[in-house]
Design a protein around this motif. Sequence first.
Motif, PDB file in Angstrom:
ATOM      1  N   ALA A  10      -6.229  -7.539   4.565  1.00 11.10           N
ATOM      2  CA  ALA A  10      -7.123  -6.917   3.615  1.00 11.10           C
ATOM      3  C   ALA A  10      -7.234  -5.420   4.023  1.00 11.10           C
ATOM      4  CB  ALA A  10      -8.495  -7.619   4.075  1.00 11.10           C
ATOM      5  N   ILE A  11      -7.039  -4.948   5.201  1.00 10.85           N
ATOM      6  CA  ILE A  11      -7.328  -3.905   5.616  1.00 10.85           C
ATOM      7  C   ILE A  11      -6.201  -3.077   5.061  1.00 10.85           C
ATOM      8  CG2 ILE A  11      -7.068  -2.131   7.692  1.00 10.85           C
ATOM      9  CD1 ILE A  11      -8.803  -4.070   9.055  1.00 10.85           C
ATOM     10  N   ARG A  12      -4.753  -3.455   5.142  1.00  9.03           N
ATOM     11  CA  ARG A  12      -3.469  -2.940   4.853  1.00  9.03           C
ATOM     12  C   ARG A  12      -3.477  -2.698   3.234  1.00  9.03           C
ATOM     13  NH1 ARG A  12      -0.529  -6.861   8.226  1.00  9.03           N
ATOM     14  NH2 ARG A  12       0.000  -7.754   6.249  1.00  9.03           N
ATOM     15  N   ARG A  13      -4.169  -3.767   2.470  1.00  7.98           N
ATOM     16  CA  ARG A  13      -4.069  -3.908   1.157  1.00  7.98           C
ATOM     17  C   ARG A  13      -5.119  -2.563   0.844  1.00  7.98           C
ATOM     18  NH1 ARG A  13      -4.512 -10.147  -0.716  1.00  7.98           N
ATOM     19  NH2 ARG A  13      -2.345 -10.611  -0.673  1.00  7.98           N
ATOM     20  N   ALA A  14      -6.154  -2.508   1.404  1.00  5.29           N
ATOM     21  CA  ALA A  14      -7.170  -1.422   1.062  1.00  5.29           C
ATOM     22  C   ALA A  14      -6.725  -0.001   1.173  1.00  5.29           C
ATOM     23  CB  ALA A  14      -8.530  -1.570   1.842  1.00  5.29           C
ATOM     24  N   VAL A  15      -5.820   0.098   2.495  1.00  4.26           N
ATOM     25  CA  VAL A  15      -5.291   1.452   2.980  1.00  4.26           C
ATOM     26  C   VAL A  15      -4.199   1.739   1.687  1.00  4.26           C
ATOM     27  CG1 VAL A  15      -3.838   2.530   4.505  1.00  4.26           C
ATOM     28  CG2 VAL A  15      -5.875   1.354   5.098  1.00  4.26           C
ATOM     29  N   ALA A  16      -3.398   0.974   1.284  1.00  8.71           N
ATOM     30  CA  ALA A  16      -2.411   0.831   0.197  1.00  8.71           C
ATOM     31  C   ALA A  16      -3.019   1.341  -1.171  1.00  8.71           C
ATOM     32  CB  ALA A  16      -1.445  -0.400  -0.164  1.00  8.71           C
ATOM     33  N   LEU A  17      -4.176   0.796  -1.333  1.00  6.39           N
ATOM     34  CA  LEU A  17      -5.060   1.057  -2.619  1.00  6.39           C
ATOM     35  C   LEU A  17      -5.220   2.553  -2.503  1.00  6.39           C
ATOM     36  CD1 LEU A  17      -7.231  -1.848  -3.181  1.00  6.39           C
ATOM     37  CD2 LEU A  17      -5.123  -1.219  -4.799  1.00  6.39           C
ATOM     38  N   GLU A  32      -4.377  -1.146 -13.829  1.00  8.82           N
ATOM     39  CA  GLU A  32      -3.235  -0.375 -13.598  1.00  8.82           C
ATOM     40  C   GLU A  32      -2.808  -0.596 -11.984  1.00  8.82           C
ATOM     41  OE1 GLU A  32      -3.376   3.386 -16.539  1.00  8.82           O
ATOM     42  OE2 GLU A  32      -4.567   3.661 -14.799  1.00  8.82           O
ATOM     43  N   LEU A  33      -3.888  -0.448 -11.225  1.00 11.37           N
ATOM     44  CA  LEU A  33      -4.093  -0.550  -9.688  1.00 11.37           C
ATOM     45  C   LEU A  33      -3.371  -1.962  -9.236  1.00 11.37           C
ATOM     46  CD1 LEU A  33      -6.742   1.213  -8.031  1.00 11.37           C
ATOM     47  CD2 LEU A  33      -4.293   1.668  -7.446  1.00 11.37           C
ATOM     48  N   ALA A  34      -4.010  -2.820 -10.095  1.00 11.71           N
ATOM     49  CA  ALA A  34      -3.502  -4.312  -9.761  1.00 11.71           C
ATOM     50  C   ALA A  34      -1.945  -4.264  -9.825  1.00 11.71           C
ATOM     51  CB  ALA A  34      -4.305  -5.238 -10.218  1.00 11.71           C
TER      52      ALA A  34
END
Length: 252
Positions: A10-17, A32-34
């Motif tokens: 979840a952290i990796r995904r949040a940072v990537a966002l 678009e982000l998804a």
Amino acid sequence: MNETIPGTQAIRRAVALLKAFDDDHPAWSLSELAREMGLNKTTAYRLLSALEREGLLGRAPDERYVLGPEIVVLGGRALRANNLRAVARPELERLAEETRETASLEILSGHEMLVIDEIVGGHLMSGVPDLGSRWPLHASSTGLAVLAFRPDTDELLPRVLTPVTPATLTGRVPLRAELACIRARGYSIADETLEHGLIALAAPIYDHDGRVVAALSVAGPKLRLTAECVPTIGDGVRAAAEHVSARLGYRR
């Protein structure tokens, strides 16, 4: 044995966002982000909502997501923590240790370069500290490195290029040719242009906005900095300056 830490994904995904927001894409819709991140909309919405609650994301008038005020606060803290002199010090120490020559950090100050930190080399003939000294841009290795990678070269130079030594470039045409060589090489070589018998190599340092604001250099007598060792030292100076730039937030 590698174990996955709970919440790591979840952290990796949040940072990537967060990293998806850049100068080319300052605002994104949920869809678009998804799609860009390869996430389903439910997962993307959950992560974006958490980031929004923490102030790391906000909403534009059209309801698209944008970076939030807390990002600005964190960015300001990072910039204050990454003081140029403190960030560059380890690289200066490494250069001085590896080359045994004097390593300097200089900033652009008006139409000159100002020495703000320096480590004298390990040789007996290594000179004396020049902290606070100012050098002409067109005669010093650091000045040449800055001039080569800034767009306002003509504005920075004085109308008359005064010779410091017989080797100093005082003509605009040969100076422009030398700056082109520096850009291709990645570092400058001041061969007795500032002082007779002295060779100095320098590379530019960029800030987080991509502006050249300083330079790192290694200098020593010509009898030690021979043509054979100059490329190796020059590459080392360039790599050190790149490390400092990265620590200051610069990204190509």
